[in-house]
Write an enzyme that holds these catalytic residues in place. Structure first.
Site, PDB file in Angstrom:
ATOM      1  CD  GLU A  30      -6.678  13.289  83.760  1.00 35.56           C
ATOM      2  OE1 GLU A  30      -6.445  12.077  83.838  1.00 35.56           O
ATOM      3  OE2 GLU A  30      -6.602  13.932  82.700  1.00 35.56           O
ATOM      4  CB  SER A 158      -9.440  10.893  85.332  1.00 33.63           C
ATOM      5  OG  SER A 158      -8.086  10.529  85.272  1.00 33.63           O
ATOM      6  CE1 TYR A 224      -7.459   6.898  88.343  1.00 34.02           C
ATOM      7  CE2 TYR A 224      -9.411   8.193  87.859  1.00 34.02           C
ATOM      8  CZ  TYR A 224      -8.188   7.679  87.483  1.00 34.02           C
ATOM      9  OH  TYR A 224      -7.701   7.958  86.238  1.00 34.02           O
ATOM     10  NE  ARG A 262      -6.344   2.732  79.797  1.00 31.55           N
ATOM     11  CZ  ARG A 262      -6.528   3.830  80.536  1.00 31.55           C
ATOM     12  NH1 ARG A 262      -5.662   4.170  81.469  1.00 31.55           N
ATOM     13  NH2 ARG A 262      -7.576   4.592  80.333  1.00 31.55           N
ATOM     14  CG  ASP A 264      -9.566   3.457  77.500  1.00 31.84           C
ATOM     15  OD1 ASP A 264      -8.759   2.607  77.928  1.00 31.84           O
ATOM     16  OD2 ASP A 264      -9.735   4.566  78.036  1.00 31.84           O
ATOM     17  CD  GLU A 277     -10.771   8.291  76.645  1.00 33.80           C
ATOM     18  OE1 GLU A 277      -9.923   8.810  77.394  1.00 33.80           O
ATOM     19  OE2 GLU A 277     -11.987   8.541  76.707  1.00 33.80           O
ATOM     20  CG  ASN A 279      -4.296   7.855  79.531  1.00 37.24           C
ATOM     21  OD1 ASN A 279      -3.185   8.350  79.617  1.00 37.24           O
ATOM     22  ND2 ASN A 279      -5.209   7.953  80.482  1.00 37.24           N
TER      23      ASN A 279
END
Length: 318
Positions: A30, A158, A224, A262, A264, A277, A279
């Site tokens: 990443e 990512s 992205y 964060r 998800d 998950e 982050n």
């Protein structure tokens, strides 16, 4: 449900932060996303008068700490040693304050398998899964869970190395990848429903975001590169919005996380909300989700970076 209410910033003097290293780049898969995020954070902090500078990777960071050039660290090193507890252990031992969760929360949540095990033990909802080690029969695990499934590395982010398997013939690319991958893989039941994410800032859940990619799913391109992915914020309303925020905060804290991050989440058509998950060093690019949710709560990008950096003054949970 209305946007959460945040108290005024605790600190108004940028000099109080001292010399801030914005840690970015590194050597994980990443790296490019991290460099992009780091540049944005650096610019925002400098615009607020913070004495911040960029540092690329752990060796450079350690060299500057030894030289006495750093007072605290804004960690935006995505993946790898930036999120697996290595950085956090190093900085804790050297007594250098840093953003994001501590050693346990960082190490645990980078590993999707162990995070799901903690959630299950805590009675929190997450899709059924199997752990795949090198040499395990991926085809048999998929048959046991039942298609469709996702196959992904347990410790990447990512959407790197993620395979969406809808039918038997879709399995071969994942099997080929697994044959050459050294780490553990996670295979989990695919949630048939909507995708959401909830940012966490200083013990408060931000408004949810519903993610609507133009393609079949929210892959690396949609995250992205694509300009046609829709982000609906808040993603839900009323009691449903309250529920997803409460669940996300519970998931974050049960995984020993603090500061910012964060979570998800997906909403299955039959099973309801399902945790996917966590982050602990989320993206801060033009496409990133925590800044979008913070704006909905009345917090602009510069203030968001300031508030995240402020968390370095607080003691972490033991």
């Amino acid at each position: 449900m209305s946007a959460p209410s945040f108290p005024p910033p605790r600190n108004t003097d940028p000099a109080a932060f001292g010399r801030v290293a914005v840690l970015m780049g590194g050597t994980s898969s990443e790296r490019e996303v991290s460099l992009n995020s780091g540049r944005n954070v650096l610019e925002a902090l400098q615009a607020r008068g913070v004495q911040a500078h960029a540092v690329d990777g752990l060796p450079a960071l350690l060299e500057q700490i030894r030289a006495g050039a750093i007072d605290r660290v804004f960690n935006i090193l995505h993946g790898g040693d930036g999120e697996n507890g290595v950085l956090q252990g190093l900085l804790s031992a050297l007594k250098v304050p840093f953003t994001g969760p501590g050693v346990l929360g960082s190490a645990l949540t980078l590993d999707k398998i162990r995070t799901k095990q903690v959630w299950i033990a805590s009675g929190l909802p997450t899709p059924a899964f199997r752990r795949i080690r090198r040499g395990d029969d991926l085809r048999a695990a998929a048959a046991e869970l039942g298609l469709p499934v996702f196959v992904k590395p347990s410790t990447e982010g990512s959407s790197v190395g993620v395979f969406r398997v809808l039918a038997e013939q879709d399995l071969q690319p994942a099997i080929d990848f697994a044959a050459g991958y050294d780490g553990e893989l996670l295979i989990e039941q695919m949630v048939q429903g909507e995708e959401y994410t909830v940012g966490i800032l200083d013990g408060i859940a931000l408004p949810s975001i519903r993610i609507v990619p133009a393609g079949a799913w929210y892959d690396y391109h949609a995250k992205y590169i694509a300009e046609d992915t829709q982000y609906l914020c808040p993603g839900l309303s009323g009691q449903e919005e309250a529920q997803i925020r409460q669940l996300s905060l519970a998931a974050f804290e049960s995984a020993a996380c603090s500061g910012w991050g964060r979570v998800d989440v997906m909403r299955d058509v039959s099973r309801g909300l399902q945790l996917i998950e966590v982050n602990t060093a989320p993206g801060m690019t033009s496409h990133s989700l925590v800044p979008k949710a913070a704006r909905q709560a009345g917090i602009g990008f510069e203030e968001l970076c300031w508030r995240i950096l402020e968390s370095t003054f607080q003691a972490r949970p033991a």
